[in-house]
Design a protein around this motif. Sequence first.
Motif, mmCIF file in Angstrom:
data_model
loop_
_atom_site.group_PDB
_atom_site.id
_atom_site.type_symbol
_atom_site.label_atom_id
_atom_site.label_comp_id
_atom_site.label_asym_id
_atom_site.label_seq_id
_atom_site.Cartn_x
_atom_site.Cartn_y
_atom_site.Cartn_z
ATOM 1 N N VAL A 95 -72.286 32.330 -6.734
ATOM 2 C CA VAL A 95 -71.084 32.949 -6.188
ATOM 3 C C VAL A 95 -71.104 32.671 -4.691
ATOM 4 O O VAL A 95 -72.068 33.020 -3.999
ATOM 5 C CB VAL A 95 -71.061 34.466 -6.451
ATOM 6 N N ILE A 96 -70.056 32.025 -4.180
ATOM 7 C CA ILE A 96 -70.060 31.561 -2.787
ATOM 8 C C ILE A 96 -68.799 32.021 -2.065
ATOM 9 O O ILE A 96 -67.684 31.633 -2.437
ATOM 10 C CB ILE A 96 -70.155 30.022 -2.724
ATOM 11 N N PRO A 97 -68.937 32.836 -1.011
ATOM 12 C CA PRO A 97 -67.773 33.169 -0.188
ATOM 13 C C PRO A 97 -67.461 32.010 0.752
ATOM 14 O O PRO A 97 -68.374 31.388 1.311
ATOM 15 C CB PRO A 97 -68.235 34.403 0.588
ATOM 16 N N VAL A 98 -66.178 31.718 0.910
ATOM 17 C CA VAL A 98 -65.748 30.631 1.789
ATOM 18 C C VAL A 98 -64.760 31.203 2.807
ATOM 19 O O VAL A 98 -63.665 31.637 2.441
ATOM 20 C CB VAL A 98 -65.091 29.478 1.007
ATOM 21 N N GLU A 99 -65.160 31.218 4.068
ATOM 22 C CA GLU A 99 -64.304 31.713 5.144
ATOM 23 C C GLU A 99 -63.608 30.533 5.801
ATOM 24 O O GLU A 99 -64.242 29.547 6.198
ATOM 25 C CB GLU A 99 -65.144 32.472 6.175
ATOM 26 N N HIS A 100 -62.283 30.605 5.934
ATOM 27 C CA HIS A 100 -61.504 29.529 6.538
ATOM 28 C C HIS A 100 -61.246 29.824 8.013
ATOM 29 O O HIS A 100 -60.817 30.930 8.363
ATOM 30 C CB HIS A 100 -60.170 29.361 5.806
ATOM 31 N N LYS A 101 -61.504 28.835 8.861
ATOM 32 C CA LYS A 101 -61.263 28.958 10.289
ATOM 33 C C LYS A 101 -60.489 27.744 10.787
ATOM 34 O O LYS A 101 -60.732 26.621 10.350
ATOM 35 C CB LYS A 101 -62.589 29.070 11.063
ATOM 36 N N SER A 102 -59.573 27.997 11.726
ATOM 37 C CA SER A 102 -58.762 26.890 12.234
ATOM 38 C C SER A 102 -59.479 26.105 13.317
ATOM 39 O O SER A 102 -59.213 24.929 13.527
ATOM 40 C CB SER A 102 -57.429 27.418 12.789
ATOM 41 N N GLY A 103 -60.404 26.741 14.039
ATOM 42 C CA GLY A 103 -61.103 26.077 15.130
ATOM 43 C C GLY A 103 -62.357 25.352 14.669
ATOM 44 O O GLY A 103 -62.710 25.354 13.489
ATOM 45 N N SER A 104 -63.024 24.735 15.620
ATOM 46 C CA SER A 104 -64.274 24.038 15.321
ATOM 47 C C SER A 104 -65.369 25.043 14.980
ATOM 48 O O SER A 104 -65.382 26.160 15.490
ATOM 49 C CB SER A 104 -64.707 23.186 16.519
ATOM 50 N N TYR A 105 -66.272 24.627 14.139
ATOM 51 C CA TYR A 105 -67.362 25.497 13.722
ATOM 52 C C TYR A 105 -68.484 25.488 14.743
ATOM 53 O O TYR A 105 -68.835 24.452 15.305
ATOM 54 C CB TYR A 105 -67.909 25.037 12.373
ATOM 55 N N LYS A 106 -69.050 26.676 14.988
ATOM 56 C CA LYS A 106 -70.205 26.813 15.864
ATOM 57 C C LYS A 106 -71.321 27.501 15.088
ATOM 58 O O LYS A 106 -71.176 28.644 14.662
ATOM 59 C CB LYS A 106 -69.863 27.627 17.112
ATOM 60 N N ALA A 107 -72.412 26.790 14.872
ATOM 61 C CA ALA A 107 -73.529 27.358 14.115
ATOM 62 C C ALA A 107 -74.046 28.620 14.788
ATOM 63 O O ALA A 107 -74.252 28.651 16.001
ATOM 64 C CB ALA A 107 -74.650 26.326 13.999
ATOM 65 N N GLY A 108 -74.225 29.668 14.003
ATOM 66 C CA GLY A 108 -74.698 30.936 14.538
ATOM 67 C C GLY A 108 -73.620 31.761 15.200
ATOM 68 O O GLY A 108 -73.912 32.823 15.766
ATOM 69 N N GLY A 109 -72.374 31.310 15.131
ATOM 70 C CA GLY A 109 -71.275 32.005 15.784
ATOM 71 C C GLY A 109 -70.753 33.178 14.971
ATOM 72 O O GLY A 109 -71.294 33.534 13.919
ATOM 73 N N PRO A 110 -69.665 33.793 15.439
ATOM 74 C CA PRO A 110 -69.093 34.970 14.770
ATOM 75 C C PRO A 110 -68.698 34.735 13.319
ATOM 76 O O PRO A 110 -68.793 35.648 12.498
ATOM 77 C CB PRO A 110 -67.868 35.291 15.630
ATOM 78 N N ALA A 111 -68.257 33.521 12.990
ATOM 79 C CA ALA A 111 -67.870 33.245 11.603
ATOM 80 C C ALA A 111 -69.052 33.399 10.660
ATOM 81 O O ALA A 111 -68.894 33.835 9.518
ATOM 82 C CB ALA A 111 -67.273 31.843 11.489
ATOM 83 N N ASP A 112 -70.246 33.064 11.131
ATOM 84 C CA ASP A 112 -71.441 33.225 10.305
ATOM 85 C C ASP A 112 -71.685 34.696 9.980
ATOM 86 O O ASP A 112 -72.104 35.041 8.865
ATOM 87 C CB ASP A 112 -72.663 32.667 11.027
ATOM 88 N N VAL A 113 -71.427 35.561 10.956
ATOM 89 C CA VAL A 113 -71.588 36.997 10.738
ATOM 90 C C VAL A 113 -70.623 37.478 9.660
ATOM 91 O O VAL A 113 -70.993 38.226 8.747
ATOM 92 C CB VAL A 113 -71.341 37.774 12.043
ATOM 93 N N GLN A 114 -69.376 37.033 9.759
ATOM 94 C CA GLN A 114 -68.364 37.467 8.808
ATOM 95 C C GLN A 114 -68.691 37.016 7.388
ATOM 96 O O GLN A 114 -68.610 37.804 6.434
ATOM 97 C CB GLN A 114 -66.992 36.937 9.227
ATOM 98 N N VAL A 115 -69.085 35.762 7.222
ATOM 99 C CA VAL A 115 -69.355 35.258 5.879
ATOM 100 C C VAL A 115 -70.652 35.865 5.328
ATOM 101 O O VAL A 115 -70.774 36.075 4.107
ATOM 102 C CB VAL A 115 -69.388 33.713 5.868
ATOM 103 N N THR A 116 -71.605 36.195 6.187
ATOM 104 C CA THR A 116 -72.819 36.884 5.723
ATOM 105 C C THR A 116 -72.473 38.276 5.216
ATOM 106 O O THR A 116 -72.964 38.711 4.163
ATOM 107 C CB THR A 116 -73.852 36.985 6.859
ATOM 108 N N GLY A 117 -71.608 38.985 5.944
ATOM 109 C CA GLY A 117 -71.158 40.297 5.477
ATOM 110 C C GLY A 117 -70.437 40.207 4.146
ATOM 111 O O GLY A 117 -70.616 41.068 3.265
ATOM 112 N N GLN A 118 -69.650 39.172 3.975
ATOM 113 C CA GLN A 118 -68.966 38.967 2.698
ATOM 114 C C GLN A 118 -69.980 38.770 1.569
ATOM 115 O O GLN A 118 -69.827 39.334 0.478
ATOM 116 C CB GLN A 118 -68.040 37.750 2.796
ATOM 117 N N ALA A 119 -70.998 37.970 1.831
ATOM 118 C CA ALA A 119 -72.027 37.713 0.813
ATOM 119 C C ALA A 119 -72.737 39.010 0.425
ATOM 120 O O ALA A 119 -73.005 39.254 -0.759
ATOM 121 C CB ALA A 119 -73.030 36.688 1.334
ATOM 122 N N MET A 120 -73.036 39.859 1.398
ATOM 123 C CA MET A 120 -73.713 41.123 1.128
ATOM 124 C C MET A 120 -72.838 42.043 0.278
ATOM 125 O O MET A 120 -73.322 42.736 -0.616
ATOM 126 C CB MET A 120 -74.105 41.794 2.449
#
Length: 221
Positions: free
Chosen positions: A97-122
């Motif tokens: 089961v994999i949550p997929v978060e969509h972002k319009s900007g460039s990805y930054k490893a360890g950035g805020p999007a990682d926090v959001q998708v980790t919370g989704q996984a939990m």
Amino acid sequence: MSLRTLQADGAPVLQVTLSALEHHAYCPRQAGLILLEDGYADDAATIRGTLMHQRVHDPGYETRGAVRTLRALPVWHDGLALVGVCDVVEIHHDGPVIPVEHKSGSYKAGGPADVQVTGQAMCLEAMFGCSVPQGVVYSTADRRRHTVAVDAAARERVLTLAEEVRHTLTTATLPDAAADQRCRRCSMHDMCMPRVLARRGAIMRAASSLFTPQPEAAWDD
């Protein structure tokens, strides 16, 4: 902080949205302005993101081959008092089961999007009773998927940030302005006035000197 049920003496814990975690991870003051003052401002980047999300934010599902895709799925974790919405959740026939978060900007490893998708996984783990060891951030700018490891460090970061958001809510105190490179990319720059607030000490000293009573001798002249 350990991964635990966030209950103290039977009292309910304030719910924290996964979007608030993302905002706080980017800038605590930005999150505070949204949560405490209902403030928000759009710019070209946020509007682009809103338009990009229109499709994935329409609730529904589809099945292609061995993967069922759920869109705009509400998620929550009662024990951790987290709640949010997943852009996309992929349920694979062979188990993942994999949550997929969509972002319009460039990805930054360890950035805020990682926090959001980790919370989704939990949240998904609590709802589906399964392990979700990774999530995905899809960047429109990069046109690719970026895998995010939902490891112990990432989970601890979610819990720590959630406690910081709760502190902001319970104290009703806006965090200090960052006044750094993040401000140039923030749509809430004019509302926040970071450079003015960063110079608060100098402004207060200048104001104090302007309104300090002068000795009587100075008036006699």
